[in-house]
Design a protein around this motif. Sequence first.
Motif, PDB file in Angstrom:
ATOM      1  N   LEU A 125      26.639  76.342  91.163  1.00 58.50           N
ATOM      2  CA  LEU A 125      27.068  74.946  91.032  1.00 58.50           C
ATOM      3  C   LEU A 125      27.645  74.652  89.659  1.00 58.50           C
ATOM      4  N   ILE A 126      26.962  75.085  88.609  1.00 59.22           N
ATOM      5  CA  ILE A 126      27.433  74.897  87.232  1.00 59.22           C
ATOM      6  C   ILE A 126      27.361  76.245  86.518  1.00 59.22           C
ATOM      7  N   PRO A 127      28.493  76.835  86.154  1.00 60.37           N
ATOM      8  CA  PRO A 127      28.481  78.123  85.446  1.00 60.37           C
ATOM      9  C   PRO A 127      27.624  78.058  84.190  1.00 60.37           C
ATOM     10  N   GLY A 128      26.780  79.069  84.036  1.00 59.84           N
ATOM     11  CA  GLY A 128      25.913  79.129  82.861  1.00 59.84           C
ATOM     12  C   GLY A 128      24.633  78.331  82.994  1.00 59.84           C
ATOM     13  N   LYS A 129      24.436  77.636  84.116  1.00 60.19           N
ATOM     14  CA  LYS A 129      23.223  76.861  84.338  1.00 60.19           C
ATOM     15  C   LYS A 129      22.629  77.228  85.693  1.00 60.19           C
ATOM     16  N   SER A 130      22.087  78.428  85.779  1.00 56.72           N
ATOM     17  CA  SER A 130      21.508  78.866  87.048  1.00 56.72           C
ATOM     18  C   SER A 130      20.213  78.123  87.321  1.00 56.72           C
ATOM     19  N   VAL A 131      19.915  77.951  88.590  1.00 52.30           N
ATOM     20  CA  VAL A 131      18.698  77.263  89.023  1.00 52.30           C
ATOM     21  C   VAL A 131      17.573  78.259  89.244  1.00 52.30           C
ATOM     22  N   VAL A 132      17.859  79.350  89.932  1.00 53.57           N
ATOM     23  CA  VAL A 132      16.863  80.388  90.229  1.00 53.57           C
ATOM     24  C   VAL A 132      16.931  81.457  89.148  1.00 53.57           C
ATOM     25  N   GLU A 133      15.791  81.696  88.479  1.00 52.06           N
ATOM     26  CA  GLU A 133      15.789  82.706  87.410  1.00 52.06           C
ATOM     27  C   GLU A 133      15.039  83.978  87.775  1.00 52.06           C
ATOM     28  N   PHE A 134      14.105  83.911  88.750  1.00 53.99           N
ATOM     29  CA  PHE A 134      13.397  85.090  89.238  1.00 53.99           C
ATOM     30  C   PHE A 134      13.295  85.004  90.754  1.00 53.99           C
ATOM     31  N   LEU A 135      13.176  86.157  91.394  1.00 50.36           N
ATOM     32  CA  LEU A 135      13.003  86.249  92.845  1.00 50.36           C
ATOM     33  C   LEU A 135      11.730  87.022  93.150  1.00 50.36           C
ATOM     34  N   GLU A 136      10.935  86.486  94.057  1.00 47.76           N
ATOM     35  CA  GLU A 136       9.633  87.089  94.364  1.00 47.76           C
ATOM     36  C   GLU A 136       9.434  87.178  95.872  1.00 47.76           C
ATOM     37  N   PRO A 137       8.940  88.317  96.377  1.00 48.17           N
ATOM     38  CA  PRO A 137       8.629  88.413  97.810  1.00 48.17           C
ATOM     39  C   PRO A 137       7.540  87.424  98.212  1.00 48.17           C
ATOM     40  N   ALA A 138       7.313  87.299  99.485  1.00 43.70           N
ATOM     41  CA  ALA A 138       6.315  86.375 100.027  1.00 43.70           C
ATOM     42  C   ALA A 138       4.968  86.545  99.337  1.00 43.70           C
ATOM     43  N   ASN A 139       4.258  85.451  99.185  1.00 43.97           N
ATOM     44  CA  ASN A 139       3.063  85.382  98.350  1.00 43.97           C
ATOM     45  C   ASN A 139       1.819  86.009  98.997  1.00 43.97           C
ATOM     46  N   GLU A 140       1.135  86.876  98.260  1.00 45.81           N
ATOM     47  CA  GLU A 140      -0.187  87.413  98.603  1.00 45.81           C
ATOM     48  C   GLU A 140      -0.298  87.831 100.068  1.00 45.81           C
ATOM     49  N   ARG A 141       0.546  88.765 100.449  1.00 43.64           N
ATOM     50  CA  ARG A 141       0.543  89.191 101.842  1.00 43.64           C
ATOM     51  C   ARG A 141      -0.640  90.095 102.163  1.00 43.64           C
ATOM     52  N   ASP A 142      -1.448  90.503 101.178  1.00 40.17           N
ATOM     53  CA  ASP A 142      -2.675  91.218 101.516  1.00 40.17           C
ATOM     54  C   ASP A 142      -3.623  90.312 102.283  1.00 40.17           C
ATOM     55  N   ILE A 143      -3.482  88.990 102.074  1.00 39.70           N
ATOM     56  CA  ILE A 143      -4.211  88.012 102.875  1.00 39.70           C
ATOM     57  C   ILE A 143      -3.370  87.576 104.076  1.00 39.70           C
ATOM     58  N   GLY A 144      -2.123  87.195 103.802  1.00 33.75           N
ATOM     59  CA  GLY A 144      -1.284  86.609 104.841  1.00 33.75           C
ATOM     60  C   GLY A 144      -0.943  87.543 105.980  1.00 33.75           C
ATOM     61  N   TRP A 145      -0.804  88.849 105.683  1.00 34.07           N
ATOM     62  CA  TRP A 145      -0.466  89.802 106.739  1.00 34.07           C
ATOM     63  C   TRP A 145      -1.614  90.774 107.008  1.00 34.07           C
ATOM     64  N   ASN A 146      -2.790  90.370 106.567  1.00 34.09           N
ATOM     65  CA  ASN A 146      -4.002  91.107 106.922  1.00 34.09           C
ATOM     66  C   ASN A 146      -3.916  92.588 106.552  1.00 34.09           C
ATOM     67  N   ARG A 147      -3.396  92.828 105.351  1.00 32.86           N
ATOM     68  CA  ARG A 147      -3.363  94.179 104.781  1.00 32.86           C
ATOM     69  C   ARG A 147      -2.537  95.169 105.614  1.00 32.86           C
ATOM     70  N   ASP A 148      -1.505  94.682 106.254  1.00 38.09           N
ATOM     71  CA  ASP A 148      -0.588  95.560 106.983  1.00 38.09           C
ATOM     72  C   ASP A 148       0.414  96.104 105.966  1.00 38.09           C
ATOM     73  N   TRP A 149       0.070  97.219 105.331  1.00 40.07           N
ATOM     74  CA  TRP A 149       0.838  97.722 104.187  1.00 40.07           C
ATOM     75  C   TRP A 149       2.207  98.235 104.591  1.00 40.07           C
ATOM     76  N   LEU A 150       2.331  98.810 105.764  1.00 40.48           N
ATOM     77  CA  LEU A 150       3.632  99.302 106.211  1.00 40.48           C
ATOM     78  C   LEU A 150       4.584  98.131 106.437  1.00 40.48           C
ATOM     79  N   LYS A 151       4.082  97.058 107.027  1.00 33.04           N
ATOM     80  CA  LYS A 151       4.901  95.867 107.216  1.00 33.04           C
ATOM     81  C   LYS A 151       5.360  95.309 105.882  1.00 33.04           C
ATOM     82  N   LEU A 152       4.448  95.256 104.909  1.00 28.94           N
ATOM     83  CA  LEU A 152       4.806  94.742 103.587  1.00 28.94           C
ATOM     84  C   LEU A 152       5.811  95.658 102.894  1.00 28.94           C
ATOM     85  N   CYS A 153       5.637  96.948 103.026  1.00 24.01           N
ATOM     86  CA  CYS A 153       6.564  97.895 102.398  1.00 24.01           C
ATOM     87  C   CYS A 153       7.973  97.728 102.971  1.00 24.01           C
ATOM     88  N   ASN A 154       8.081  97.652 104.272  1.00 23.34           N
ATOM     89  CA  ASN A 154       9.400  97.485 104.893  1.00 23.34           C
ATOM     90  C   ASN A 154      10.033  96.155 104.499  1.00 23.34           C
TER      91      ASN A 154
END
Length: 438
Positions: A125-154
């Motif tokens: 929208l405005i050059p030099g003034k980004s809104v998003v500075e970091f990107l993070e995968p879905a939060n705490e999927r060891d709880i949310g996806w019940n420790r399905d590690w292969l699903k989280l890895c993919n």
Amino acid sequence: MLKIIRVIFLFFCSIPLNSQAQGETTLKFKSLKAVKSNLAADAVGVNTHLNYLGSVYDLHYQDIIKPRLIELGTKHIRDHFGNEKINARYMNLAHDYGIRLLLIGGDNGNELEQGRNETIRLNQLIPGKSVVEFLEPANERDIGWNRDWLKLCNYVIRFKSMFKENPVTKSIPLLGPSFANTRNSVLDFAAVCKNAATQMDMGNLHAYSGLYPESPVGGGWGIGFNEAISRYKTISADQPIIETESGYKMSEGADGHPAVSERTAAKYAPRLVLSRLKADIPKIYFYQLINNSEDFGLLNTDGSPRLQYTALKNFISLMRDTNSDFEPETLEFSLTGNLGDIQYQLFQKSDRRLLLLIWRGVNGSEGGSKNNDYRDINNPELTIQLALKAKAKQVKIYRPSFNYMPDGNGTSPLKVYQNTAIMSIGIPDHIVCIEITK
């Protein structure tokens, strides 16, 4: 790509002391190089839930949330995208106040393309003034996806592909997955996702403990913070690590994660920032801005500041510096007194003022694991003598964690010394800022 400069801090605990009678110790004159003060101010972020429609974050955004964010002084929030109205608020915070977003992916893991496209739109929208500075995968999927590690890895692999293969978003630093369980989850994930380190630019800790920041088991789940880092490095290798959730709750403590009072949280919060910097963690996002069903808020539900909000606001204000184009100097000084639990760190501003932060790294709370049974520990102040090798033109003493005596005086100096080299200073279990003008 944005680079996070990793700074290793020299703390008192690594410096040998000479013993004296009756438990007193003396540090001989030592030349210690300062660190740019803005690194401490810029380390503080806060979690928000602007996308919670119908909550205080939504209904009182204009009269509580936005004003208090600006007043706090942080330049970093962590949250999810929402509807058009919510995302416009992220845009306004970034463009007008420099408060940028660490974007968390949707919990279901199925909105990657939508999240990427909205990131592209906002950041262009405005050059030099980004809104998003970091990107993070879905939060705490060891709880949310019940420790399905292969699903989280993919999912993590798809997350990287979605953002890194686009020319607009490829330069945004990509975090690794977060885990609620700092002790076990990351090791279990590492055993399944062998190439996890190649899927991230930075690691991502959630090391809640409810304990004092310098605690040997302050990494959550009964392990030390350095151990929590070591375990996360099994998936992040040599990538830098930030902590995207941490903080203290005021009620409903549990075994392994006690609650504390506002008073204790105010003492701990700046110490927590400094302990993370010591451990080479350049950012820590406190959870969360305002009470919203979980009693971690820096603000009460009505928007009134809790003591820990004030402590962080004052800390940021004292440490903030807009100019980073300078080389920090050194200070020659000594401390005399009972220094067994004394911690300190030296910072400097671009106008050459030195900031020597000193505190007692001790426990400030007992109980807290059952029925809100926490009790503040009233640790006595220790009087130490600070001696400067060269006389200073002016020395100001601040106690920023509290606004009112007998504990503190906010961002106004408690004492001012002129043309002095030796002074006695009371050191409590919250930070004292000694501002030295040579």
